[in-house]
Motif scaffolding. Structure first.
Motif, PDB file in Angstrom:
ATOM      1  N   GLU A 422       0.814  -1.204   0.000  1.00 55.94           N
ATOM      2  CA  GLU A 422       0.000   0.000   0.000  1.00 55.94           C
ATOM      3  C   GLU A 422       0.859   1.271   0.000  1.00 55.94           C
ATOM      4  N   THR A 425       4.777   3.584  -4.368  1.00 55.59           N
ATOM      5  CA  THR A 425       4.333   4.507  -5.412  1.00 55.59           C
ATOM      6  C   THR A 425       5.481   4.721  -6.391  1.00 55.59           C
ATOM      7  N   ALA A 426       5.200   5.472  -7.442  1.00 60.02           N
ATOM      8  CA  ALA A 426       6.248   5.790  -8.411  1.00 60.02           C
ATOM      9  C   ALA A 426       7.347   6.635  -7.781  1.00 60.02           C
ATOM     10  N   SER A 428       8.585   6.071  -4.804  1.00 62.17           N
ATOM     11  CA  SER A 428       9.375   5.254  -3.885  1.00 62.17           C
ATOM     12  C   SER A 428      10.781   5.065  -4.432  1.00 62.17           C
ATOM     13  N   VAL A 453       1.179  -4.099  -7.667  1.00 61.36           N
ATOM     14  CA  VAL A 453       1.115  -2.664  -7.382  1.00 61.36           C
ATOM     15  C   VAL A 453       2.238  -1.931  -8.112  1.00 61.36           C
ATOM     16  N   ARG A 456       1.291  -1.447 -11.652  1.00 61.12           N
ATOM     17  CA  ARG A 456       0.191  -0.487 -11.801  1.00 61.12           C
ATOM     18  C   ARG A 456       0.648   0.949 -11.574  1.00 61.12           C
ATOM     19  N   THR A 457       1.582   1.145 -10.636  1.00 59.38           N
ATOM     20  CA  THR A 457       2.000   2.509 -10.289  1.00 59.38           C
ATOM     21  C   THR A 457       3.237   2.983 -11.048  1.00 59.38           C
ATOM     22  N   ALA A 459       6.254   1.955 -10.235  1.00 57.53           N
ATOM     23  CA  ALA A 459       7.385   1.959  -9.312  1.00 57.53           C
ATOM     24  C   ALA A 459       8.536   1.134  -9.903  1.00 57.53           C
TER      25      ALA A 459
END
Length: 501
Positions: A422, A425-426, A428, A453, A456-457, A459
């Motif tokens: 959770e 993110t990009a 990170s 994730v 999808r993001t 990252a």
């Protein structure tokens, strides 16, 4: 004749066992469903504000004494569901000679000094106690906070609502006191797989968890699985009765300690690295490269939970000494850490230890404070959440070896803050993730979710797959492909640390 003393979890009374008790009696056993003090579900329940765990232990002792009298008295099997395992263990400790077996029914593994509040499914329960000292029962959809309701009909849930009683808060906060081990007698675990891991999850603990769990591989310990939710006495009374009869007959699955050792007990690091002295500075050890000037640093973060009495401690193990020496040979400072992840509720303590270790590390004049990497292992993976969500500019990458990246379904004691998937993110920092092909399935599911994730993001995640590797492979799988995985991951971490210099 086997006599079953049946003790239910919070908010419920002896009524919850009606169908199970009838089936046990039809099979020729005796059954004694216990309604603990204050749990009658009528107006008298609200007057029991002084009731505590010792009160409930006394209730179970009286049931044991009743079951052990008369011409047909036989072996007594104590069954504790959820909270009920606490008074069961207390009573078994005081009537050790009378108890043939203890059955943990979808319950935790408390020991001496543990309050029930640390093990019940809803850790916020104590905070909801009113001025009368009673925790109000859940209703409707709120029952799901106390465990999976899978298998319960609408009539079952309505019955729970109608008969539930407030739980005296002191039954949850008073520590359990035992004079011996809970496993001093034959024991059976009945696991409800719709509410958490089954027998495979116990096997995972034996393979990768702290040594204290090895008692679960004792020859006197057996296991059964039920494909239902947290209230099998309502959702699956027939299969539950069969499991209890099987437990009394010493049936069930027996487990053994796997040949693979834990990382802290293995035969050594998989790479042949030269001896190199370390410097101890409080909670961290530094392995310094021969290069001059402030150097980038990698802080290795062990997994867990580990025992506070474990010897050697993680940073003194050949496993982490090997990693520290290896990266020092690559020209960066290797740093090892002992943190306080002693139980599932200890992630905040471990996170604080990690933050303080980083602060201490960055003040060392031999360390470049703007070029730091974290390399996290196993159950320590949940600690990555803070650093993925709000990365400081000096954190150049996060490496993860066979990590746990979300709490497992029955890890209810883990603070909600520790959810790496959770947090990703990009924005990170780059992640270097080494995945063991022979990973425990519940752990692998958390990695799969994390990678979904990342995709999808957007990252940045570099994935290093090691198909023939087990969890903790550095200590147990000394193979060409595992050695290559370590050298590849280390090269990637060093590349991120030195980029743009």
């Amino acid at each position: 004749m086997t006599a079953f003393v049946l003790v239910s979890g919070p908010f419920t009374g002896g009524w919850v066992w009606d169908e199970v008790a009838e089936r046990l009696r039809r099979a020729g056993a005796a059954a004694y469903p216990v309604t603990l003090t204050g749990m009658a579900g009528d107006e008298r329940a609200g007057t029991q504000t002084e009731t505590d765990l010792e009160t409930h232990i006394g209730d179970v002792l009286r049931a044991i004494d009743e079951a052990g009298t008369g011409p047909d008295a036989g072996e007594v099997v104590l069954v504790g569901h959820d909270y009920g395992i606490h008074p069961v263990l207390g009573a078994a400790d005081r009537r050790a000679g009378r108890i043939a077996r203890v059955v943990y029914l979808d319950a935790g593994l408390p020991g001496d000094g543990d309050p029930a509040s640390a093990f019940v499914p809803d850790p916020t329960a104590v905070g909801r106690a009113g001025a009368d000292g009673l925790v109000p029962p859940p209703s409707g959809a709120e029952w799901a906070r106390w465990g999976s309701t899978e298998g319960l009909s609408a009539a079952d849930l309505a019955r729970l609502d109608r008969l539930a009683a407030p739980q005296p808060v002191r039954t949850l906060t008073q520590p359990l006191r035992l004079t011996g081990s809970p496993f001093d007698r034959p024991t059976t675990g009945v696991l409800c797989t719709a509410n958490g891991p089954g027998i495979s999850g116990v096997e995972m603990l034996l393979a990768a968890g702290p040594p204290r769990f090895r008692v679960l591989a004792s020859p006197t310990v057996t296991f059964f699985e039920l494909e239902t939710g947290h209230w099998p006495m309502l959702s699956a009374p027939g299969p539950l009765a069969e499991a209890l009869l099987g437990a009394a007959a010493d049936e069930g699955v027996r487990l053994s300690v796997p040949e693979t050792a834990s990382p802290f007990e293995g035969g050594g690091f998989l790479l042949d690295v030269p001896e190199r002295p370390s410097e101890r500075h409080g909670p961290i050890d530094l392995y310094l490269p021969e290069a001059e000037g402030p150097r980038p640093a990698v802080l290795f973060v062990h997994g867990g939970p580990v025992s506070p009495d474990q010897k050697p401690t993680p940073r003194d193990s050949a496993f982490f000494q090997g990693y520290g020496r290896y990266v020092a040979g690559l020209g960066v400072v290797g740093v090892t850490l002992d943190h306080r992840l002693y139980g599932l509720a200890d992630y905040p303590h471990a996170a604080g230890d990690l933050a303080r270790a980083l602060e201490l590390l960055r003040t060392d004049p031999r360390v470049d404070p703007d070029r730091i990497a974290l390399w996290i292992f196993s159950g320590g993976g949940l600690l990555a959440a803070d650093w993925l969500a709000a990365p400081p500019p000096w954190l150049r990458c996060v490496a993860l070896n066979y990590p746990v990246l979300a709490p497992l379904s029955d890890w209810r004691q883990v603070d909600a803050r520790f959810r790496p998937a959770e947090a990703l993110t990009a924005a990170s920092p780059p992640v270097v993730l080494t995945r063991a092909g022979l990973e425990h399935p519940p752990f692998q599911e958390t990695v799969d979710a994390f990678l979904a994730v990342a995709e999808r993001t957007g990252a940045e995640v570099e994935l290093i797959d090691v198909p023939l590797a087990h969890h903790g492979f550095e200590a147990i799988d000394h193979l060409p492909e595992t050695r290559e995985a370590v050298t590849r991951a280390a090269a990637s971490v060093v590349r991120h640390l030195t980029a743009g210099r």
